[in-house]
Design a protein around this motif. Structure first.
Motif, PDB file in Angstrom:
ATOM      1  N   ALA A 122     -22.689  -2.164 -10.106  1.00  0.00           N
ATOM      2  CA  ALA A 122     -21.456  -1.443  -9.772  1.00  0.00           C
ATOM      3  C   ALA A 122     -20.627  -2.215  -8.743  1.00  0.00           C
ATOM      4  O   ALA A 122     -19.422  -1.993  -8.614  1.00  0.00           O
ATOM      5  CB  ALA A 122     -21.782  -0.046  -9.241  1.00  0.00           C
ATOM      6  N   ARG A 123     -21.264  -3.102  -7.982  1.00  0.00           N
ATOM      7  CA  ARG A 123     -20.533  -3.853  -6.959  1.00  0.00           C
ATOM      8  C   ARG A 123     -20.165  -5.266  -7.422  1.00  0.00           C
ATOM      9  O   ARG A 123     -19.680  -6.078  -6.633  1.00  0.00           O
ATOM     10  CB  ARG A 123     -21.355  -3.907  -5.665  1.00  0.00           C
ATOM     11  CG  ARG A 123     -21.634  -2.509  -5.095  1.00  0.00           C
ATOM     12  CD  ARG A 123     -22.178  -2.582  -3.701  1.00  0.00           C
ATOM     13  NE  ARG A 123     -21.271  -3.272  -2.787  1.00  0.00           N
ATOM     14  CZ  ARG A 123     -21.603  -3.647  -1.565  1.00  0.00           C
ATOM     15  NH1 ARG A 123     -22.813  -3.388  -1.104  1.00  0.00           N
ATOM     16  NH2 ARG A 123     -20.735  -4.271  -0.791  1.00  0.00           N
ATOM     17  N   HIS A 127     -17.710  -8.403  -5.472  1.00  0.00           N
ATOM     18  CA  HIS A 127     -18.137  -9.775  -5.158  1.00  0.00           C
ATOM     19  C   HIS A 127     -17.250 -10.808  -5.858  1.00  0.00           C
ATOM     20  O   HIS A 127     -16.845 -11.798  -5.258  1.00  0.00           O
ATOM     21  CB  HIS A 127     -19.604  -9.971  -5.557  1.00  0.00           C
ATOM     22  CG  HIS A 127     -20.556  -9.279  -4.651  1.00  0.00           C
ATOM     23  ND1 HIS A 127     -20.871  -9.762  -3.397  1.00  0.00           N
ATOM     24  CD2 HIS A 127     -21.257  -8.134  -4.786  1.00  0.00           C
ATOM     25  CE1 HIS A 127     -21.726  -8.946  -2.810  1.00  0.00           C
ATOM     26  NE2 HIS A 127     -21.982  -7.949  -3.626  1.00  0.00           N
ATOM     27  N   LEU A 128     -16.962 -10.538  -7.124  1.00  0.00           N
ATOM     28  CA  LEU A 128     -16.106 -11.444  -7.896  1.00  0.00           C
ATOM     29  C   LEU A 128     -14.740 -11.593  -7.232  1.00  0.00           C
ATOM     30  O   LEU A 128     -14.230 -12.704  -7.046  1.00  0.00           O
ATOM     31  CB  LEU A 128     -15.945 -10.901  -9.322  1.00  0.00           C
ATOM     32  CG  LEU A 128     -14.980 -11.656 -10.234  1.00  0.00           C
ATOM     33  CD1 LEU A 128     -15.464 -13.082 -10.477  1.00  0.00           C
ATOM     34  CD2 LEU A 128     -14.809 -10.921 -11.569  1.00  0.00           C
ATOM     35  N   ARG A 250     -30.486 -15.012 -18.773  1.00  0.00           N
ATOM     36  CA  ARG A 250     -29.203 -14.862 -18.066  1.00  0.00           C
ATOM     37  C   ARG A 250     -29.028 -13.455 -17.500  1.00  0.00           C
ATOM     38  O   ARG A 250     -28.257 -13.255 -16.571  1.00  0.00           O
ATOM     39  CB  ARG A 250     -28.048 -15.078 -19.051  1.00  0.00           C
ATOM     40  CG  ARG A 250     -27.808 -16.516 -19.429  1.00  0.00           C
ATOM     41  CD  ARG A 250     -26.680 -16.589 -20.471  1.00  0.00           C
ATOM     42  NE  ARG A 250     -26.508 -17.942 -20.967  1.00  0.00           N
ATOM     43  CZ  ARG A 250     -25.661 -18.834 -20.441  1.00  0.00           C
ATOM     44  NH1 ARG A 250     -24.907 -18.510 -19.411  1.00  0.00           N
ATOM     45  NH2 ARG A 250     -25.560 -20.053 -20.939  1.00  0.00           N
ATOM     46  N   GLU A 251     -29.695 -12.488 -18.094  1.00  0.00           N
ATOM     47  CA  GLU A 251     -29.425 -11.074 -17.812  1.00  0.00           C
ATOM     48  C   GLU A 251     -30.063 -10.623 -16.502  1.00  0.00           C
ATOM     49  O   GLU A 251     -31.027  -9.872 -16.503  1.00  0.00           O
ATOM     50  CB  GLU A 251     -29.928 -10.221 -18.975  1.00  0.00           C
ATOM     51  CG  GLU A 251     -29.218 -10.498 -20.287  1.00  0.00           C
ATOM     52  CD  GLU A 251     -27.721 -10.226 -20.180  1.00  0.00           C
ATOM     53  OE1 GLU A 251     -27.331  -9.310 -19.423  1.00  0.00           O
ATOM     54  OE2 GLU A 251     -26.937 -10.937 -20.831  1.00  0.00           O
ATOM     55  N   LYS A 252     -29.515 -11.031 -15.383  1.00  0.00           N
ATOM     56  CA  LYS A 252     -30.148 -10.761 -14.094  1.00  0.00           C
ATOM     57  C   LYS A 252     -30.252  -9.280 -13.760  1.00  0.00           C
ATOM     58  O   LYS A 252     -31.178  -8.859 -13.081  1.00  0.00           O
ATOM     59  CB  LYS A 252     -29.427 -11.494 -12.962  1.00  0.00           C
ATOM     60  CG  LYS A 252     -27.968 -11.142 -12.809  1.00  0.00           C
ATOM     61  CD  LYS A 252     -27.354 -11.768 -11.560  1.00  0.00           C
ATOM     62  CE  LYS A 252     -27.302 -10.768 -10.424  1.00  0.00           C
ATOM     63  NZ  LYS A 252     -26.448 -11.144  -9.320  1.00  0.00           N
ATOM     64  N   TYR A 253     -29.287  -8.463 -14.215  1.00  0.00           N
ATOM     65  CA  TYR A 253     -29.315  -7.036 -13.864  1.00  0.00           C
ATOM     66  C   TYR A 253     -30.297  -6.252 -14.733  1.00  0.00           C
ATOM     67  O   TYR A 253     -30.789  -5.209 -14.338  1.00  0.00           O
ATOM     68  CB  TYR A 253     -27.919  -6.414 -13.998  1.00  0.00           C
ATOM     69  CG  TYR A 253     -26.904  -6.987 -13.028  1.00  0.00           C
ATOM     70  CD1 TYR A 253     -26.985  -6.694 -11.665  1.00  0.00           C
ATOM     71  CD2 TYR A 253     -25.899  -7.826 -13.466  1.00  0.00           C
ATOM     72  CE1 TYR A 253     -26.059  -7.219 -10.772  1.00  0.00           C
ATOM     73  CE2 TYR A 253     -24.967  -8.358 -12.575  1.00  0.00           C
ATOM     74  CZ  TYR A 253     -25.052  -8.046 -11.232  1.00  0.00           C
ATOM     75  OH  TYR A 253     -24.143  -8.560 -10.358  1.00  0.00           O
TER      76      TYR A 253
END
Lengths: 266, 266
Positions: A122-123, A127-128, A250-253
């Motif tokens: 959600a954050r 950050h981006l 790649r899918e860190k979340y």
């Protein structure tokens, strides 16, 4: 006793790569001995005594036995003392200009590392957007002082030696966050700078594959050799070497790979 | 056109006081013109154009029309270019040592400002402990490089010019937070350094009374000329002058003084 300076470092560390870039540019890669520190293991007590208890790297032990810390302090010290033409601009006003640009590196590095380490999807946009604002700030600065580019001045210099390692580290954002510097006028000048700095032959010490594999634990929120939950070997381990391991997910979340999936254990 | 450098500043700003200290030490207080900026009013568009939209101060406009930002960049630029002996250590290793100490200034300043601006009494100890840890770090550093003191080297130098203004700003912690550097061996060396730096005649530009009165709004959590709730005049206003105003209440968590009580309106 070799009579040489010694740098204690992690081979892939961006703060150490700056020093390697300086040595490459000055044609002095043999002027300094690099001693590798394995941050996944307890620190050698002898080195810990030299640094008076702190563990941040790189550390420079000069040929006359002084111990210097802080990447930018060491970079400027070596630039001032090594034989040959310094990397810093000799004109004081031009040096002030490159120093202003270098003063953005702290917030820029912080923004990129907090972004890759963020675990709360959600954050992500927050950050981006913070990182993109810093790219626009760099774009404005470079456009003002040298509109046609690609570098801040006519050649790759001190500011590029400071930023290039960070641009290469941020491969971890391309991979784990799908980051792409947007198209458009607000980013064209900094994109030119970034690409030219990353393509410069003095910055070839690391590869994208290496960064992506070694920094997997950062993408799970575990920095400085710490272990993510459920894992027993750090992605920064030297053994097995990164070359022999598969690319992490790649899918860190969504995904947490095991030691075995990461090729960290047999 | 005077042919002089111009510094745009807030008279009480610590980042500007560093430049004043440098000029005092070099006997060159007339080498730079100081133009006062009232941060409680909208920024002059002409200055805003020079800084390309940023509002941080101080800003140096050099005698040949260049615009430099960032307190430490300006300090080093003036140190390198003004006539006379530079404040920086001429020996590169000694300069690296003073630069290592200067690298602690960012976290130190941040800790003190977050402490004075904190409005949550339950988090007071957290802020206090963070600041004390930094004082111990400074103590260790100074004790290592110059155990007998009082300065980092034999005289008041570049590191002292950087820190002295912050030590004086932290009068706001003594007043609004009842801060006292603790007794004991972990603080004796940094206390000696702090006291000698604050007592040095080159640092006499501000007084405790001035700092306490002007920074009252910071103690209520409002920085950079912003207004606390219910107030219409900033504690940083030039009119009426701080000398004519009463001391603000110490009780920052319990009490909020009005414009009238602060002597800001008739």
């Amino acid at each position: 006793m070799t009579g040489k300076h010694i740098v204690y470092h992690i081979p892939v560390c961006p703060f150490s790569q700056r020093l390697e870039i300086l040595l490459a540019l000055r044609g002095l890669t043999d002027a300094v001995e690099f001693h590798v520190v394995d941050i996944t293991k307890p620190r050698d007590p002898e080195l810990l005594a030299k640094t008076r208890g702190t563990t941040a790297l790189p550390v420079l032990e000069t040929s006359d036995g002084r111990v210097l810390k802080e990447s930018l302090v060491i970079l400027r010290y070596l630039d001032e003392t090594l034989p040959g033409t310094p990397l810093r601009r000799s004109d004081p006003a031009e040096h002030a200009i490159e120093s202003m640009l270098i003063s953005v590196e702290g917030p820029f590095t912080m923004a990129g590392y907090l972004f890759v380490m963020n675990q709360d999807q959600a954050r992500r946009d927050e950050h981006l957007n913070k990182l993109l604002a810093l790219y626009r700030e760099l774009d404005d600065f470079l456009g003002h002082y040298n509109p046609t580019g690609p570098f801040l001045f006519e050649d790759f210099g001190l500011a590029e030696a400071v930023f290039a390692p960070m641009f290469k580290r941020f491969w971890f954002l391309d991979y784990y966050e799908g980051f792409n510097l947007p198209e458009g006028k607000e980013y064209d000048r900094v994109r030119m700078w970034r690409d030219a700095s990353m393509a410069h032959p003095s910055t070839a010490q690391v590869t994208e594959e290496e960064i992506v594999k070694l920094y997997y634990d950062y993408a799970l929120g575990a920095g400085n050799g710490a272990l993510p939950d459920g894992r027993s070997v750090s992605s920064f381990t030297f053994e097995p070497p990164w070359q022999s391991r598969p690319m992490p997910p790649r899918e860190k979340y969504a995904v947490t790979a095991t030691d075995k999936e990461l090729g960290l254990v047999a």
